[in-house]
Design a protein around this motif. Structure first.
Motif, PDB file in Angstrom:
ATOM      1  N   ALA A  65      55.379  59.084 -50.162  1.00  0.00           N
ATOM      2  CA  ALA A  65      55.386  57.475 -48.922  1.00  0.00           C
ATOM      3  C   ALA A  65      54.457  57.596 -47.638  1.00  0.00           C
ATOM      4  O   ALA A  65      53.365  57.127 -47.376  1.00  0.00           O
ATOM      5  N   SER A  66      54.045  58.920 -47.102  1.00  0.00           N
ATOM      6  CA  SER A  66      53.291  59.216 -46.017  1.00  0.00           C
ATOM      7  C   SER A  66      51.557  58.165 -46.361  1.00  0.00           C
ATOM      8  O   SER A  66      50.706  57.711 -45.559  1.00  0.00           O
ATOM      9  N   LEU A  67      51.344  59.071 -47.973  1.00  0.00           N
ATOM     10  CA  LEU A  67      49.784  58.985 -48.049  1.00  0.00           C
ATOM     11  C   LEU A  67      49.999  57.425 -48.182  1.00  0.00           C
ATOM     12  O   LEU A  67      49.028  56.656 -47.535  1.00  0.00           O
ATOM     13  N   TYR A  68      51.046  56.733 -48.553  1.00  0.00           N
ATOM     14  CA  TYR A  68      51.482  55.138 -48.961  1.00  0.00           C
ATOM     15  C   TYR A  68      50.692  54.226 -47.870  1.00  0.00           C
ATOM     16  O   TYR A  68      50.517  53.015 -47.808  1.00  0.00           O
ATOM     17  N   LEU A  69      51.884  54.624 -46.532  1.00  0.00           N
ATOM     18  CA  LEU A  69      51.287  53.894 -45.416  1.00  0.00           C
ATOM     19  C   LEU A  69      50.181  54.159 -45.073  1.00  0.00           C
ATOM     20  O   LEU A  69      49.247  53.651 -43.942  1.00  0.00           O
ATOM     21  N   LEU A  70      48.881  55.257 -44.654  1.00  0.00           N
ATOM     22  CA  LEU A  70      48.277  55.465 -44.674  1.00  0.00           C
ATOM     23  C   LEU A  70      47.448  54.401 -45.349  1.00  0.00           C
ATOM     24  O   LEU A  70      46.614  53.813 -45.151  1.00  0.00           O
ATOM     25  N   ARG A  71      47.632  54.836 -46.971  1.00  0.00           N
ATOM     26  CA  ARG A  71      46.638  53.438 -47.372  1.00  0.00           C
ATOM     27  C   ARG A  71      46.223  52.629 -47.010  1.00  0.00           C
ATOM     28  O   ARG A  71      46.042  51.682 -47.311  1.00  0.00           O
ATOM     29  N   ALA A  72      47.902  51.822 -46.799  1.00  0.00           N
ATOM     30  CA  ALA A  72      48.320  50.283 -46.905  1.00  0.00           C
ATOM     31  C   ALA A  72      47.746  50.309 -45.227  1.00  0.00           C
ATOM     32  O   ALA A  72      47.174  49.469 -45.700  1.00  0.00           O
ATOM     33  N   VAL A  73      47.425  50.831 -44.550  1.00  0.00           N
ATOM     34  CA  VAL A  73      47.062  51.160 -43.200  1.00  0.00           C
ATOM     35  C   VAL A  73      45.473  50.388 -42.973  1.00  0.00           C
ATOM     36  O   VAL A  73      44.598  49.944 -42.438  1.00  0.00           O
ATOM     37  N   VAL A  74      44.701  51.497 -43.995  1.00  0.00           N
ATOM     38  CA  VAL A  74      43.183  51.691 -44.280  1.00  0.00           C
ATOM     39  C   VAL A  74      43.308  50.137 -44.827  1.00  0.00           C
ATOM     40  O   VAL A  74      42.144  49.347 -45.121  1.00  0.00           O
ATOM     41  N   ALA A  75      43.713  49.883 -45.693  1.00  0.00           N
ATOM     42  CA  ALA A  75      43.382  48.809 -46.900  1.00  0.00           C
ATOM     43  C   ALA A  75      43.545  47.711 -45.915  1.00  0.00           C
ATOM     44  O   ALA A  75      42.983  46.317 -45.989  1.00  0.00           O
ATOM     45  N   LEU A  76      44.734  47.235 -44.974  1.00  0.00           N
ATOM     46  CA  LEU A  76      45.467  46.395 -44.425  1.00  0.00           C
ATOM     47  C   LEU A  76      43.711  45.849 -43.330  1.00  0.00           C
ATOM     48  O   LEU A  76      43.285  45.134 -42.775  1.00  0.00           O
ATOM     49  N   GLY A  77      43.359  47.374 -42.793  1.00  0.00           N
ATOM     50  CA  GLY A  77      42.715  47.186 -41.835  1.00  0.00           C
ATOM     51  C   GLY A  77      41.413  46.645 -42.167  1.00  0.00           C
ATOM     52  O   GLY A  77      40.419  45.882 -41.963  1.00  0.00           O
ATOM     53  N   LEU A  78      40.667  47.260 -42.932  1.00  0.00           N
ATOM     54  CA  LEU A  78      39.188  46.873 -44.453  1.00  0.00           C
ATOM     55  C   LEU A  78      39.728  45.152 -44.488  1.00  0.00           C
ATOM     56  O   LEU A  78      38.824  44.624 -43.922  1.00  0.00           O
TER      57      LEU A  78
END
Lengths: 128, 250
Positions: free
Chosen positions: B219-232
């Protein structure tokens, strides 16, 4: 100083020969070769005239000339790897597009094929 | 632009499928029942099982990709098909049975007021609950996308969505293949290129096969990926107006 001289000379000459050979066999594209030829030439110059490196280090204010060389070399390699990642990304995008297009073309061929030649051996597909 | 009445709309269902031989046939048949005159193209994303055969037997058109590209690749192929064959609406439906085809009409109807209609779990219907980092990630995504879209978005990672001609055109050209790119980033692109988005309440069904990531680490990994994907997605340069390829170029 003698070992530096010999090593630098061997290294740059070897690189130049390799590049020449790869180009001759058309295994390397010119646009990449040009860059490495420039690098090999620069190495050759520094090997034959170590004074160039010392002068450059003095100009920039680096105390040990070798450190300037290491810094330059590592930045160069870093740049090359980033460029390769960039190229790889571009290629991936292109292969992705090609794969999509192939899928769509296969579908178009299937659509235009007479129904008697339909691939489904069970004949479940409704004729149009 | 005069909107043709619903019966005149040519609607295409695009079903990305990767190793879904067990459920793809049922999904196709349910789609056929849910909407009259619906064309269905199953994009077989390099499956190693009998997905293509199962879809074909159920009566769908099958676009077989030579190897696995991910949902983004499969969907872009689907949108290109929709664009080239002049469909008015393209609806994305997962092959795993999670998306209930009875909502398809509601999604298509919602295109009266927007370019993209997203089937959202949280908008009144559905019973999906997430906790911890996964919930934060969803909150963050929902909040940011809502601000961008100037409308309430609660379930931006939903893969159940309908697109009109304008959005089909954007997606045929830009549909990211990266993780979360196929859902979140594609919405950002659409909004940036001037498409309007709305959401339709739907309830999702239990997936036939897989399960959502539930362990705290994932779930944390998902959060991290979401932040990165959204930021990009927010940083990237996208065409500001609709300057995508013309139909001849595609």
């Amino acid at each position: 100083m003698k070992a530096n001289y010999v090593l630098g000379l061997i290294g740059s000459l070897f690189t130049l020969t390799l590049l020449f050979e790869l180009l001759r066999r058309r295994r390397l594209r010119e646009k990449y070769a040009v860059f490495w030829v420039i690098v090999a030439m620069a190495t050759l110059v520094i090997a034959v005239f170590p004074a160039t490196l010392t002068t450059a280090a003095d100009l920039v204010g680096v105390e040990v000339p070798a450190n300037l060389l290491f810094f330059g070399a590592s930045m160069l390699l870093l740049g090359v790897s980033i460029h390769q990642s960039y190229e790889m990304g571009r290629l991936e995008e292109r292969t992705r597009t090609l794969a999509e297009e192939i899928g769509l073309l296969r579908l178009e061929i299937e659509l235009n094929r007479p129904s008697s030649m339909s691939e489904d051996p069970d004949g479940h597909q409704d004729p149009p | 632009m005069p909107t043709p009445s619903l019966s005149e709309l040519r609607v295409l269902a695009v079903v990305p499928a990767y190793n879904e031989q067990a459920s793809v046939g049922r999904t196709v048949r349910e789609l056929q029942e849910s909407y009259s005159d619906l064309d269905i193209v199953v994009v077989d994303d390099g499956s190693v099982d009998e997905t293509a055969r199962a879809a074909q037997r159920a009566g769908a058109l099958v676009c077989q990709l030579p190897y696995n590209l991910g949902v983004g690749g499969a969907m872009r192929a689907g949108y290109r098909y929709a664009l080239r064959h002049g469909y008015d609406v393209a609806v994305q439906v997962d092959a795993d049975g999670q998306h209930d085809p009875t909502y398809l009409k509601a999604l298509v109807d919602a295109l009266d007021s927007a370019d993209i209609a997203v089937g959202a779990r949280f908008a009144g219907e559905g019973d999906y609950h997430a906790r911890g980092p996964r919930r934060w990630a969803m909150r963050l995504l929902a909040f940011t996308l809502s601000r961008l879209a100037h409308t309430q978005m609660t379930d931006v990672t939903s893969g159940f969505r309908a697109a009109n001609r304008r959005a089909i055109r954007v997606f045929a050209d830009h549909y990211p293949a990266e993780y979360l790119g196929d859902t979140v980033e594609s919405l950002v692109i659409a909004i940036r290129t001037g498409c309007t988005v709305t959401q339709v309440p739907v309830s999702m069904r239990i997936r036939a096969g897989g399960r959502a990531s539930q362990t705290p680490f994932r779930a944390s990994l998902y959060l991290l990926r979401a932040v990165v994907a959204l930021g990009l997605a927010l940083m990237r340069k996208w065409p500001t107006a609709l300057e995508t390829l013309s139909e001849d170029d595609l």
